[in-house]
Design a protein around this motif. Structure first.
Motif, PDB file in Angstrom:
ATOM      1  N   LEU A   1       0.714  -1.227  -0.057  1.00  0.00           N
ATOM      2  CA  LEU A   1      -0.123  -0.146   0.107  1.00  0.00           C
ATOM      3  C   LEU A   1       0.877   1.328   0.060  1.00  0.00           C
ATOM      4  O   LEU A   1       0.749   2.056  -0.719  1.00  0.00           O
ATOM      5  N   ARG A   2       1.736   1.088   0.993  1.00  0.00           N
ATOM      6  CA  ARG A   2       2.582   2.623   1.031  1.00  0.00           C
ATOM      7  C   ARG A   2       3.744   2.478  -0.311  1.00  0.00           C
ATOM      8  O   ARG A   2       4.026   3.624  -0.499  1.00  0.00           O
ATOM      9  N   GLU A   3       4.071   1.390  -0.614  1.00  0.00           N
ATOM     10  CA  GLU A   3       5.040   1.576  -1.949  1.00  0.00           C
ATOM     11  C   GLU A   3       4.290   2.333  -3.244  1.00  0.00           C
ATOM     12  O   GLU A   3       4.887   3.136  -3.897  1.00  0.00           O
ATOM     13  N   LEU A   4       3.076   1.924  -3.409  1.00  0.00           N
ATOM     14  CA  LEU A   4       2.127   2.382  -4.422  1.00  0.00           C
ATOM     15  C   LEU A   4       1.942   3.919  -4.510  1.00  0.00           C
ATOM     16  O   LEU A   4       2.072   4.632  -5.468  1.00  0.00           O
ATOM     17  N   ILE A   5       1.678   4.356  -3.318  1.00  0.00           N
ATOM     18  CA  ILE A   5       1.433   5.710  -2.825  1.00  0.00           C
ATOM     19  C   ILE A   5       2.630   6.301  -2.779  1.00  0.00           C
ATOM     20  O   ILE A   5       2.615   7.607  -3.561  1.00  0.00           O
ATOM     21  N   ALA A   6       3.897   5.970  -2.478  1.00  0.00           N
ATOM     22  CA  ALA A   6       4.949   6.484  -2.317  1.00  0.00           C
ATOM     23  C   ALA A   6       5.504   6.769  -3.803  1.00  0.00           C
ATOM     24  O   ALA A   6       6.159   7.873  -4.317  1.00  0.00           O
ATOM     25  N   ALA A   7       5.207   5.913  -4.680  1.00  0.00           N
ATOM     26  CA  ALA A   7       5.537   5.906  -6.117  1.00  0.00           C
ATOM     27  C   ALA A   7       4.778   6.672  -6.997  1.00  0.00           C
ATOM     28  O   ALA A   7       5.220   7.412  -7.926  1.00  0.00           O
ATOM     29  N   HIS A   8       3.390   6.732  -6.614  1.00  0.00           N
ATOM     30  CA  HIS A   8       2.764   7.655  -7.660  1.00  0.00           C
ATOM     31  C   HIS A   8       1.495   8.557  -6.575  1.00  0.00           C
ATOM     32  O   HIS A   8       0.504   8.322  -6.728  1.00  0.00           O
ATOM     33  N   PRO A   9       2.419   9.513  -5.761  1.00  0.00           N
ATOM     34  CA  PRO A   9       1.526  10.190  -4.876  1.00  0.00           C
ATOM     35  C   PRO A   9       0.211  11.108  -5.531  1.00  0.00           C
ATOM     36  O   PRO A   9      -0.718  11.186  -4.680  1.00  0.00           O
ATOM     37  N   GLU A  10       0.768  11.464  -6.667  1.00  0.00           N
ATOM     38  CA  GLU A  10      -0.546  12.445  -7.255  1.00  0.00           C
ATOM     39  C   GLU A  10      -1.798  11.728  -7.600  1.00  0.00           C
ATOM     40  O   GLU A  10      -2.977  12.189  -7.622  1.00  0.00           O
ATOM     41  N   ASP A  11      -1.675  10.271  -7.915  1.00  0.00           N
ATOM     42  CA  ASP A  11      -3.035   9.565  -8.226  1.00  0.00           C
ATOM     43  C   ASP A  11      -3.551   9.236  -7.076  1.00  0.00           C
ATOM     44  O   ASP A  11      -4.943   8.991  -7.076  1.00  0.00           O
ATOM     45  N   PHE A  12      -3.214   9.352  -5.913  1.00  0.00           N
ATOM     46  CA  PHE A  12      -3.837   9.359  -4.621  1.00  0.00           C
ATOM     47  C   PHE A  12      -4.364  10.557  -3.806  1.00  0.00           C
ATOM     48  O   PHE A  12      -5.188  10.590  -3.089  1.00  0.00           O
ATOM     49  N   ASN A  13      -4.093  11.657  -4.581  1.00  0.00           N
ATOM     50  CA  ASN A  13      -4.417  12.967  -3.903  1.00  0.00           C
ATOM     51  C   ASN A  13      -6.107  13.245  -3.522  1.00  0.00           C
ATOM     52  O   ASN A  13      -6.095  13.702  -2.444  1.00  0.00           O
ATOM     53  N   GLY A  14      -6.886  12.688  -4.291  1.00  0.00           N
ATOM     54  CA  GLY A  14      -8.073  12.766  -3.801  1.00  0.00           C
ATOM     55  C   GLY A  14      -8.731  11.874  -2.902  1.00  0.00           C
ATOM     56  O   GLY A  14      -9.841  11.917  -2.597  1.00  0.00           O
ATOM     57  N   ASP A  15      -8.049  10.644  -2.600  1.00  0.00           N
ATOM     58  CA  ASP A  15      -8.418   9.853  -1.829  1.00  0.00           C
ATOM     59  C   ASP A  15      -8.421  10.288  -0.106  1.00  0.00           C
ATOM     60  O   ASP A  15      -7.462  10.319   0.224  1.00  0.00           O
ATOM     61  N   THR A  16      -9.412  10.257   0.350  1.00  0.00           N
ATOM     62  CA  THR A  16      -9.415  10.503   1.649  1.00  0.00           C
ATOM     63  C   THR A  16      -9.767   9.484   2.771  1.00  0.00           C
ATOM     64  O   THR A  16      -9.625   9.715   3.928  1.00  0.00           O
ATOM     65  N   THR A  17     -10.040   8.118   2.408  1.00  0.00           N
ATOM     66  CA  THR A  17     -10.292   6.891   2.917  1.00  0.00           C
ATOM     67  C   THR A  17      -9.314   5.968   2.539  1.00  0.00           C
ATOM     68  O   THR A  17      -9.015   5.799   1.495  1.00  0.00           O
ATOM     69  N   THR A  18      -8.937   5.219   3.422  1.00  0.00           N
ATOM     70  CA  THR A  18      -8.272   3.786   3.272  1.00  0.00           C
ATOM     71  C   THR A  18      -8.961   3.017   2.218  1.00  0.00           C
ATOM     72  O   THR A  18      -8.365   2.164   1.093  1.00  0.00           O
ATOM     73  N   LEU A  19     -10.362   3.100   2.292  1.00  0.00           N
ATOM     74  CA  LEU A  19     -11.179   2.414   1.237  1.00  0.00           C
ATOM     75  C   LEU A  19     -10.977   2.797  -0.118  1.00  0.00           C
ATOM     76  O   LEU A  19     -10.852   1.951  -0.912  1.00  0.00           O
ATOM     77  N   GLU A  20     -10.944   4.000  -0.275  1.00  0.00           N
ATOM     78  CA  GLU A  20     -10.588   4.590  -1.720  1.00  0.00           C
ATOM     79  C   GLU A  20      -9.373   4.120  -2.275  1.00  0.00           C
ATOM     80  O   GLU A  20      -9.297   4.129  -3.426  1.00  0.00           O
ATOM     81  N   ILE A  21      -8.467   4.161  -1.382  1.00  0.00           N
ATOM     82  CA  ILE A  21      -6.839   3.823  -1.685  1.00  0.00           C
ATOM     83  C   ILE A  21      -7.026   2.499  -2.079  1.00  0.00           C
ATOM     84  O   ILE A  21      -6.535   2.038  -3.222  1.00  0.00           O
ATOM     85  N   LEU A  22      -7.666   1.387  -1.288  1.00  0.00           N
ATOM     86  CA  LEU A  22      -7.652   0.194  -1.779  1.00  0.00           C
ATOM     87  C   LEU A  22      -8.455   0.005  -3.249  1.00  0.00           C
ATOM     88  O   LEU A  22      -7.947  -0.740  -4.150  1.00  0.00           O
ATOM     89  N   VAL A  23      -9.421   0.838  -3.365  1.00  0.00           N
ATOM     90  CA  VAL A  23     -10.253   0.773  -4.761  1.00  0.00           C
ATOM     91  C   VAL A  23      -9.313   1.167  -6.030  1.00  0.00           C
ATOM     92  O   VAL A  23      -9.414   0.489  -6.853  1.00  0.00           O
ATOM     93  N   ARG A  24      -8.460   2.252  -5.573  1.00  0.00           N
ATOM     94  CA  ARG A  24      -7.628   2.523  -6.689  1.00  0.00           C
ATOM     95  C   ARG A  24      -6.714   1.764  -6.795  1.00  0.00           C
ATOM     96  O   ARG A  24      -6.088   1.171  -8.015  1.00  0.00           O
ATOM     97  N   MET A  25      -6.013   1.017  -5.799  1.00  0.00           N
ATOM     98  CA  MET A  25      -5.015  -0.227  -5.872  1.00  0.00           C
ATOM     99  C   MET A  25      -5.352  -1.247  -6.665  1.00  0.00           C
ATOM    100  O   MET A  25      -4.806  -1.894  -7.314  1.00  0.00           O
ATOM    101  N   GLN A  26      -6.941  -1.603  -6.387  1.00  0.00           N
ATOM    102  CA  GLN A  26      -7.378  -2.659  -7.295  1.00  0.00           C
ATOM    103  C   GLN A  26      -7.566  -2.358  -8.747  1.00  0.00           C
ATOM    104  O   GLN A  26      -7.451  -3.164  -9.562  1.00  0.00           O
TER     105      GLN A  26
END
Length: 295
Positions: free
Chosen positions: A55-80
């Motif tokens: 989880l942290r590696e993907l966010i660290a590599a592409h932080p701009e793609d997760f800027n609009g995500d405010t919850t861990t669920l939204e992060i997991l959906v984007r990871m999926q």
């Protein structure tokens, strides 16, 4: 029940099923009947034990793609969305979408005997559409407290996950270091969350209706089952999920995909990203099609 050999066969079986106003019916397609109802994070021990790092590696590599995500669920959906393993299991509200995925080409080896000599040959595996019916009381929305508890398990290290004892009494459970650490993550997105997590919630699977702010979710009429400490939905599950299956004849997969294409169910419509549309368009450009386009 005989395997489905056409879209018409499949639709007939879907329409003949009884439904209840007290339940929600979802669908998931598997290219092989051997696949289990288990999220991708649990399919390999290495991924399961390093979930918090992925989880942290993907966010660290592409932080701009997760800027609009405010919850861990939204992060997991984007990871999926980006095919990284998560504790979410994709389902669809549209049975035809599940049928499309059930027609994925999965080869298997079967024994043969030719001229008295034993051998093997490759054949297309039968697929199936899994029908998951869940009581409306087991469904949650994207902002649910229960969903926050389940999704934030993804941020907890394997060390702490192994320390969670679901058999503890409520007070002792919430006083444990591992649960306090989980609470810390939950409060980062919900600062008013009470310091009380129900052990049974972490041992459950819930249907989650996400925000419809993702093109792929919209295209696939998508929803998710969010998993806690449970790693698989079995036919004898304790989460009130009723499971049934429709088998798809392996030899009919290709023709079913042609029929689905005529109904607008194809790679371009289900995967609205430009690279998938380009791949679909390229695959449909036969010489006869090209001649009509330039004439």
């Amino acid at each position: 029940m005989d395997p489905v050999e056409s879209v018409g066969d499949f639709v007939s079986k879907i329409l003949s099923r009884k439904t209840s106003a007290r339940s929600i019916t979802t669908y998931r397609g598997h290219g092989s009947t051997e696949f289990k109802l288990s999220p991708s994070i649990f399919r390999k021990s290495l991924n399961r034990e390093n979930e918090h790092i992925l989880l942290r590696e993907l966010i660290a590599a592409h932080p701009e793609d997760f800027n609009g995500d405010t919850t861990t669920l939204e992060i997991l959906v984007r990871m999926q969305h980006y095919s990284l393993p998560t504790r979410l299991l994709d389902v669809s509200m549209n049975p035809l979408v599940a049928l499309y995925f059930a027609c994925e080409s999965i080869k298997k080896r079967v024994p043969t005997v030719r001229a008295g000599v034993k051998g093997t040959r490759s054949v297309e595996s039968d697929g199936h559409v899994v029908i998951l019916e869940v009581s409306k009381t087991r469904a949650r929305y994207f902002d649910s407290d229960t969903v926050s508890c389940l999704s934030n398990l993804a941020r907890l290290s394997w060390k702490y996950k192994r320390q969670i004892d679901l058999e503890q009494e409520l007070e002792s459970f919430n006083e444990s270091t591992a649960v306090k650490r989980l609470l810390h993550f939950i409060r980062q997105e919900k600062n008013g969350f009470l310091a009380e997590i129900e052990p049974e919630d972490l041992d459950s699977v819930y249907l989650v209706k996400p925000k419809q702010n993702n093109k792929r979710i919209l295209a696939q009429a998508g929803a998710f089952f969010a998993f806690g400490m449970t790693e698989e939905i079995s036919d004898t599950n304790n989460d009130g999920i009723k499971i049934s299956r429709i088998t798809i004849d392996g030899e009919a997969k290709a023709e079913i995909l042609v029929e689905l294409d005529k109904l607008g169910i194809n790679e371009k419509t289900l995967f609205p990203e430009i690279e998938r549309a380009a791949r679909y368009i390229t695959g449909t450009l036969t010489p006869s099609v090209m001649s009509r386009l330039v004439s």
